[in-house]
Design an enzyme around this catalytic site. Sequence first.
Site, mmCIF file in Angstrom:
data_model
loop_
_atom_site.group_PDB
_atom_site.id
_atom_site.type_symbol
_atom_site.label_atom_id
_atom_site.label_comp_id
_atom_site.label_asym_id
_atom_site.label_seq_id
_atom_site.Cartn_x
_atom_site.Cartn_y
_atom_site.Cartn_z
ATOM 1 N N SER A 35 2.011 -2.921 -8.621
ATOM 2 C CA SER A 35 1.712 -2.984 -10.050
ATOM 3 C C SER A 35 2.312 -1.821 -10.824
ATOM 4 O O SER A 35 2.634 -1.953 -12.016
ATOM 5 C CB SER A 35 0.198 -3.019 -10.270
ATOM 6 O OG SER A 35 -0.356 -4.186 -9.716
ATOM 7 N N HIS A 37 5.271 -0.494 -10.300
ATOM 8 C CA HIS A 37 6.646 -0.900 -10.621
ATOM 9 C C HIS A 37 6.661 -1.939 -11.744
ATOM 10 O O HIS A 37 7.526 -1.901 -12.626
ATOM 11 C CB HIS A 37 7.328 -1.500 -9.386
ATOM 12 C CG HIS A 37 7.516 -0.544 -8.252
ATOM 13 N ND1 HIS A 37 6.778 -0.615 -7.099
ATOM 14 C CD2 HIS A 37 8.357 0.506 -8.103
ATOM 15 C CE1 HIS A 37 7.167 0.348 -6.273
ATOM 16 N NE2 HIS A 37 8.120 1.038 -6.857
ATOM 17 N N GLY A 148 8.402 6.271 -13.099
ATOM 18 C CA GLY A 148 6.975 6.529 -13.021
ATOM 19 C C GLY A 148 6.680 8.019 -12.979
ATOM 20 O O GLY A 148 7.380 8.783 -12.307
ATOM 21 N N SER A 187 4.070 2.573 -2.682
ATOM 22 C CA SER A 187 4.527 1.681 -1.620
ATOM 23 C C SER A 187 4.089 2.183 -0.255
ATOM 24 O O SER A 187 3.993 1.405 0.706
ATOM 25 C CB SER A 187 6.057 1.559 -1.666
ATOM 26 O OG SER A 187 6.483 1.062 -2.913
#
Length: 283
Positions: A35, A37, A148, A187
């Site tokens: 989410s 990304h 991010g 991840s």
Amino acid sequence: MIVCKSKEELKSSISLWKKDGKSVGFAPTMGYLHSGHISLIEQSKSKADKTVVSLFVNPTQFNDPEDYLKYPLDIEGDLKKCEDAGVDLVFLPTKETIYPDGNPDLIMKQPGLQKNLCGRTRPNHFEGVMLVVSKLFHLVTPDLAFFGLKDYQQFRIIEEMVRILDFPIQVIGVPTLREKDGLAMSSRNVRLTEKERENASLIPRMFTLAGKLLKDGEKNPKVFHEILADFLLSSPDVKIDYIESVDPHTLQEKLTLEGDLLLAIAVFLGKTRLIDNQRFSKT
């Protein structure tokens, strides 16, 4: 959604958009999308006419070969998530496409911004990041690029690289998305065992403790970091890579906890390394 595996396909598609006066937003990723990304993609779609996502696990930014080999992959799932999110083009290159002559004999450095945090404990990491991002910028030619803020040091290094090299790109930092317990989405979280995932909740709780200490008037970085380290090490499964308080712009160490500061950490839970940060304003 267009999927390009070659530089030629990529450039052809983007040149058509540019001829039509379309702006291009770009989110470079290493895949295994979550989410966080998707929030980059959403930001791009809100600010640009076309959105490009790259899926490429970059070997030159891994100082641990085992970490590179174990990086999670889900190309089919990533393509589905991109399509569902409304991505216009996915660039899916191989290692040979990006580095046709093997790892290039070129080193990019920003000693000031790389001095602390991950730059101290992951030698050659940001050299690899700058190398691949600069290549991707030349290939994609975006107007806006989205990163991010969980990887805050990476964001600042790319932002400064763009300024120094006069890339005609606006670099936009996107706030960190978090799980229900406050853990930053990553991840790498998928590699945590059930017990390690439970202990990972110490990280967001540590930031809550940090805010309380600062509010109560703590100004000594050494004392501040020792208290936070003791809290994290209440679990024997946690190994601290670093806890640092730095200036959010220069990333230089704070000698006293005043003004704006970035509290950044890296910890190991088992063999999985997690990073996180939070900004505070201390008057």
